[in-house]
Design a protein around this motif. Structure first.
Motif, PDB file in Angstrom:
ATOM      1  N   GLU A  71     -13.610 -11.362 -47.027  1.00  0.00           N
ATOM      2  CA  GLU A  71     -12.539 -11.574 -46.063  1.00  0.00           C
ATOM      3  C   GLU A  71     -11.734 -10.293 -45.857  1.00  0.00           C
ATOM      4  O   GLU A  71     -11.359  -9.965 -44.719  1.00  0.00           O
ATOM      5  CB  GLU A  71     -11.619 -12.720 -46.514  1.00  0.00           C
ATOM      6  CG  GLU A  71     -12.282 -14.080 -46.518  1.00  0.00           C
ATOM      7  CD  GLU A  71     -13.158 -14.328 -47.751  1.00  0.00           C
ATOM      8  OE1 GLU A  71     -12.989 -13.633 -48.784  1.00  0.00           O
ATOM      9  OE2 GLU A  71     -14.035 -15.190 -47.667  1.00  0.00           O
ATOM     10  N   ALA A  72     -11.430  -9.576 -46.944  1.00  0.00           N
ATOM     11  CA  ALA A  72     -10.663  -8.330 -46.838  1.00  0.00           C
ATOM     12  C   ALA A  72     -11.464  -7.265 -46.095  1.00  0.00           C
ATOM     13  O   ALA A  72     -10.913  -6.525 -45.269  1.00  0.00           O
ATOM     14  CB  ALA A  72     -10.271  -7.836 -48.226  1.00  0.00           C
ATOM     15  N   LEU A  73     -12.757  -7.187 -46.363  1.00  0.00           N
ATOM     16  CA  LEU A  73     -13.610  -6.210 -45.683  1.00  0.00           C
ATOM     17  C   LEU A  73     -13.702  -6.550 -44.190  1.00  0.00           C
ATOM     18  O   LEU A  73     -13.638  -5.661 -43.336  1.00  0.00           O
ATOM     19  CB  LEU A  73     -14.989  -6.177 -46.336  1.00  0.00           C
ATOM     20  CG  LEU A  73     -15.863  -4.977 -45.995  1.00  0.00           C
ATOM     21  CD1 LEU A  73     -15.214  -3.662 -46.410  1.00  0.00           C
ATOM     22  CD2 LEU A  73     -17.230  -5.118 -46.672  1.00  0.00           C
ATOM     23  N   LYS A  74     -13.811  -7.834 -43.886  1.00  0.00           N
ATOM     24  CA  LYS A  74     -13.859  -8.268 -42.486  1.00  0.00           C
ATOM     25  C   LYS A  74     -12.566  -7.899 -41.767  1.00  0.00           C
ATOM     26  O   LYS A  74     -12.591  -7.409 -40.632  1.00  0.00           O
ATOM     27  CB  LYS A  74     -14.112  -9.771 -42.383  1.00  0.00           C
ATOM     28  CG  LYS A  74     -14.208 -10.254 -40.955  1.00  0.00           C
ATOM     29  CD  LYS A  74     -14.547 -11.722 -40.849  1.00  0.00           C
ATOM     30  CE  LYS A  74     -14.722 -12.125 -39.393  1.00  0.00           C
ATOM     31  NZ  LYS A  74     -15.165 -13.501 -39.260  1.00  0.00           N
ATOM     32  N   ALA A  75     -11.445  -8.109 -42.414  1.00  0.00           N
ATOM     33  CA  ALA A  75     -10.154  -7.782 -41.809  1.00  0.00           C
ATOM     34  C   ALA A  75     -10.059  -6.287 -41.525  1.00  0.00           C
ATOM     35  O   ALA A  75      -9.567  -5.882 -40.458  1.00  0.00           O
ATOM     36  CB  ALA A  75      -9.012  -8.226 -42.724  1.00  0.00           C
ATOM     37  N   LEU A  76     -10.555  -5.457 -42.421  1.00  0.00           N
ATOM     38  CA  LEU A  76     -10.527  -4.014 -42.221  1.00  0.00           C
ATOM     39  C   LEU A  76     -11.356  -3.613 -41.001  1.00  0.00           C
ATOM     40  O   LEU A  76     -10.882  -2.890 -40.119  1.00  0.00           O
ATOM     41  CB  LEU A  76     -11.049  -3.295 -43.467  1.00  0.00           C
ATOM     42  CG  LEU A  76     -11.147  -1.772 -43.355  1.00  0.00           C
ATOM     43  CD1 LEU A  76      -9.753  -1.146 -43.240  1.00  0.00           C
ATOM     44  CD2 LEU A  76     -11.901  -1.204 -44.544  1.00  0.00           C
ATOM     45  N   PHE A  77     -12.584  -4.089 -40.917  1.00  0.00           N
ATOM     46  CA  PHE A  77     -13.458  -3.716 -39.812  1.00  0.00           C
ATOM     47  C   PHE A  77     -13.029  -4.369 -38.499  1.00  0.00           C
ATOM     48  O   PHE A  77     -13.288  -3.825 -37.424  1.00  0.00           O
ATOM     49  CB  PHE A  77     -14.915  -4.038 -40.150  1.00  0.00           C
ATOM     50  CG  PHE A  77     -15.556  -2.974 -40.986  1.00  0.00           C
ATOM     51  CD1 PHE A  77     -16.326  -1.980 -40.405  1.00  0.00           C
ATOM     52  CD2 PHE A  77     -15.381  -2.943 -42.358  1.00  0.00           C
ATOM     53  CE1 PHE A  77     -16.906  -0.979 -41.164  1.00  0.00           C
ATOM     54  CE2 PHE A  77     -15.949  -1.949 -43.134  1.00  0.00           C
ATOM     55  CZ  PHE A  77     -16.720  -0.963 -42.535  1.00  0.00           C
ATOM     56  N   SER A  78     -12.344  -5.500 -38.569  1.00  0.00           N
ATOM     57  CA  SER A  78     -11.874  -6.181 -37.364  1.00  0.00           C
ATOM     58  C   SER A  78     -10.831  -5.363 -36.614  1.00  0.00           C
ATOM     59  O   SER A  78     -10.603  -5.594 -35.425  1.00  0.00           O
ATOM     60  CB  SER A  78     -11.290  -7.548 -37.715  1.00  0.00           C
ATOM     61  OG  SER A  78     -12.308  -8.419 -38.148  1.00  0.00           O
ATOM     62  N   GLU A  79     -10.220  -4.397 -37.276  1.00  0.00           N
ATOM     63  CA  GLU A  79      -9.271  -3.514 -36.607  1.00  0.00           C
ATOM     64  C   GLU A  79      -9.964  -2.687 -35.516  1.00  0.00           C
ATOM     65  O   GLU A  79      -9.308  -2.147 -34.629  1.00  0.00           O
ATOM     66  CB  GLU A  79      -8.613  -2.580 -37.613  1.00  0.00           C
ATOM     67  CG  GLU A  79      -7.730  -3.270 -38.617  1.00  0.00           C
ATOM     68  CD  GLU A  79      -7.161  -2.322 -39.659  1.00  0.00           C
ATOM     69  OE1 GLU A  79      -7.045  -1.109 -39.377  1.00  0.00           O
ATOM     70  OE2 GLU A  79      -6.841  -2.799 -40.766  1.00  0.00           O
ATOM     71  N   PHE A  80     -11.302  -2.587 -35.585  1.00  0.00           N
ATOM     72  CA  PHE A  80     -12.057  -1.750 -34.658  1.00  0.00           C
ATOM     73  C   PHE A  80     -12.895  -2.551 -33.667  1.00  0.00           C
ATOM     74  O   PHE A  80     -13.527  -1.967 -32.796  1.00  0.00           O
ATOM     75  CB  PHE A  80     -12.945  -0.784 -35.448  1.00  0.00           C
ATOM     76  CG  PHE A  80     -12.133   0.079 -36.365  1.00  0.00           C
ATOM     77  CD1 PHE A  80     -11.469   1.195 -35.882  1.00  0.00           C
ATOM     78  CD2 PHE A  80     -11.980  -0.270 -37.698  1.00  0.00           C
ATOM     79  CE1 PHE A  80     -10.677   1.967 -36.718  1.00  0.00           C
ATOM     80  CE2 PHE A  80     -11.191   0.502 -38.541  1.00  0.00           C
ATOM     81  CZ  PHE A  80     -10.535   1.620 -38.053  1.00  0.00           C
ATOM     82  N   GLY A  81     -12.921  -3.863 -33.808  1.00  0.00           N
ATOM     83  CA  GLY A  81     -13.671  -4.696 -32.888  1.00  0.00           C
ATOM     84  C   GLY A  81     -14.138  -5.992 -33.529  1.00  0.00           C
ATOM     85  O   GLY A  81     -13.797  -6.306 -34.673  1.00  0.00           O
ATOM     86  N   GLN A  82     -14.947  -6.730 -32.787  1.00  0.00           N
ATOM     87  CA  GLN A  82     -15.427  -8.032 -33.238  1.00  0.00           C
ATOM     88  C   GLN A  82     -16.451  -7.887 -34.360  1.00  0.00           C
ATOM     89  O   GLN A  82     -17.450  -7.186 -34.213  1.00  0.00           O
ATOM     90  CB  GLN A  82     -16.052  -8.792 -32.081  1.00  0.00           C
ATOM     91  CG  GLN A  82     -16.524 -10.176 -32.460  1.00  0.00           C
ATOM     92  CD  GLN A  82     -17.176 -10.896 -31.296  1.00  0.00           C
ATOM     93  OE1 GLN A  82     -17.163 -10.427 -30.164  1.00  0.00           O
ATOM     94  NE2 GLN A  82     -17.767 -12.034 -31.588  1.00  0.00           N
ATOM     95  N   VAL A  83     -16.204  -8.558 -35.471  1.00  0.00           N
ATOM     96  CA  VAL A  83     -17.110  -8.569 -36.610  1.00  0.00           C
ATOM     97  C   VAL A  83     -17.870  -9.890 -36.600  1.00  0.00           C
ATOM     98  O   VAL A  83     -17.269 -10.964 -36.631  1.00  0.00           O
ATOM     99  CB  VAL A  83     -16.342  -8.395 -37.941  1.00  0.00           C
ATOM    100  CG1 VAL A  83     -17.265  -8.539 -39.133  1.00  0.00           C
ATOM    101  CG2 VAL A  83     -15.621  -7.045 -37.960  1.00  0.00           C
ATOM    102  N   SER A  84     -19.196  -9.801 -36.545  1.00  0.00           N
ATOM    103  CA  SER A  84     -20.031 -11.006 -36.518  1.00  0.00           C
ATOM    104  C   SER A  84     -20.227 -11.592 -37.904  1.00  0.00           C
ATOM    105  O   SER A  84     -20.241 -12.805 -38.079  1.00  0.00           O
ATOM    106  CB  SER A  84     -21.403 -10.685 -35.916  1.00  0.00           C
ATOM    107  OG  SER A  84     -21.259 -10.129 -34.638  1.00  0.00           O
ATOM    108  N   SER A  85     -20.421 -10.714 -38.901  1.00  0.00           N
ATOM    109  CA  SER A  85     -20.618 -11.192 -40.268  1.00  0.00           C
ATOM    110  C   SER A  85     -20.358 -10.069 -41.263  1.00  0.00           C
ATOM    111  O   SER A  85     -20.422  -8.892 -40.922  1.00  0.00           O
ATOM    112  CB  SER A  85     -22.043 -11.736 -40.458  1.00  0.00           C
ATOM    113  OG  SER A  85     -22.978 -10.685 -40.336  1.00  0.00           O
ATOM    114  N   VAL A  86     -20.062 -10.483 -42.498  1.00  0.00           N
ATOM    115  CA  VAL A  86     -19.845  -9.551 -43.606  1.00  0.00           C
ATOM    116  C   VAL A  86     -20.558 -10.120 -44.818  1.00  0.00           C
ATOM    117  O   VAL A  86     -20.455 -11.321 -45.105  1.00  0.00           O
ATOM    118  CB  VAL A  86     -18.342  -9.395 -43.931  1.00  0.00           C
ATOM    119  CG1 VAL A  86     -18.135  -8.544 -45.168  1.00  0.00           C
ATOM    120  CG2 VAL A  86     -17.596  -8.806 -42.747  1.00  0.00           C
TER     121      VAL A  86
END
Length: 84
Positions: free
Chosen positions: A15-30
């Protein structure tokens, strides 16, 4: 685009990794890879982003970025190859 992320702190959640990458766009999965015997994080994983240009921007901005006390290494994931 599937991204390969290494040097992830063992305390980081998906969840934390997804939140980090979501700052740059849509994350489909982590997916953070864990040891099948202990369940402990192996310190690497994969982030799948829907948009290639956003994924390249995430690579550019997060390469060597400090996250939970460790410097992330981020690159485009290579296709899985057969081992026979």
């Amino acid at each position: 685009m599937n991204l390969f992320v290494t040097n992830i702190s063992r305390t980081v959640s998906e969840e934390a990794l997804k939140a980090l990458f979501s700052e740059f766009g849509q994350v489909s999965s982590v997916k953070i890879i864990s040891d099948k015997h202990t369940g402990e994080s192996k310190g690497f994983g994969f982030v799948d982003m829907a948009n290639d240009s956003q994924a390249f921007h995430a690579i550019e901005r997060l390469m060597n970025a400090e996250f939970f006390g460790k410097r992330l290494m981020v690159s485009k994931a290579r296709p899985k190859t057969s081992s026979y």
